[in-house]
Write a protein that holds these residues in place. Sequence first.
Motif, short mmCIF file in Angstrom:
data_model
loop_
_atom_site.label_atom_id
_atom_site.label_comp_id
_atom_site.label_asym_id
_atom_site.label_seq_id
_atom_site.Cartn_x
_atom_site.Cartn_y
_atom_site.Cartn_z
N LEU A 22 84.14 91.39 -9.04
CA LEU A 22 83.37 90.83 -10.16
C LEU A 22 83.30 89.32 -10.07
O LEU A 22 82.22 88.73 -10.26
N TYR A 26 79.81 87.09 -9.46
CA TYR A 26 79.34 86.02 -10.34
C TYR A 26 79.19 84.71 -9.56
O TYR A 26 78.24 83.95 -9.79
N PHE A 125 72.32 88.29 -20.34
CA PHE A 125 73.35 88.49 -19.32
C PHE A 125 74.74 88.35 -19.91
O PHE A 125 75.63 89.16 -19.64
N SER A 129 77.16 91.52 -20.16
CA SER A 129 78.39 91.41 -19.35
C SER A 129 79.62 91.65 -20.21
O SER A 129 80.57 92.33 -19.80
N SER A 130 79.61 91.08 -21.41
CA SER A 130 80.75 91.26 -22.33
C SER A 130 80.88 92.72 -22.74
O SER A 130 81.99 93.27 -22.79
N ILE A 188 76.75 96.13 -14.01
CA ILE A 188 77.96 95.35 -14.26
C ILE A 188 79.13 96.27 -14.59
O ILE A 188 80.25 96.06 -14.12
N GLN A 189 78.88 97.32 -15.39
CA GLN A 189 79.97 98.26 -15.67
C GLN A 189 80.41 98.97 -14.40
O GLN A 189 81.60 99.25 -14.21
N VAL A 206 72.46 92.77 -9.40
CA VAL A 206 72.42 91.99 -10.64
C VAL A 206 71.37 90.88 -10.55
O VAL A 206 70.69 90.58 -11.54
#
Length: 229
Positions: A22, A26, A125, A129-130, A188-189, A206
């Motif tokens: 991850l 990013y 995003f 993402s959160s 993302i998950q 992404v």
Amino acid sequence: MQPQFQSMQTTGSIAVGQNRVLRNTYLMLAVSMVPTLIGALVGIQMRFSFFAGSPLVSFLVFMGVAWGFMWGIEKNKNSGLGVALLLGFTFFMGLMLSRVLQVALGFSNGGSIIAMAAGGTAATFFVLSSIAATTKRDFSGMSSFLTVGAIVLLLAIVANIFLQIPGLYLAISAGIALLSAAWMLYDIQNIVRGGETNYVSASLSVYLNLYNLFVSLINLLMALTGQRE
């Protein structure tokens, strides 16, 4: 106690690996924005217009080049060549983006439109993402629905090349925005939960979500709020 300790060690190692993927994803996304920006600036300066000729032929050529890049990236994702191809792809996508930016800058509020689209993309995003990192809900079952949605939108894009219906164009842009956000949540998950273990592949997925969301937001904002000079 020993098997339990070994299990805890294994779980910890998996978590560390997932966090590394991850984090690297990013970081790679941040780096990929540099060639995208350079490509966009070069395209604007050159007044690059890929779709100036036949829209259908241009679309097919674009898809061929894009899929060629993506195939090469996936084929070499475990080597430095994969990273180089990813950066080359993002430069190419920046060139393609320049045409949309040129159109937006033709409006008196073009700068605001681009800024709003960028802000909306960044906010989406951050929120998604959160959610992907904290929610207990499993979004893996969305993959079939998302794939079907992508195929439907692709067919609609091809159809509208011939039909040239403004309302359909707006509907496609809205559909791409929603689908890109959903794909972003899913991708993302998938990284967070260890489904994707290669940061190059993850960055490509992404990046495409962010790019498509940004472009669709610009198109929608131009149609709804654009002010001619």
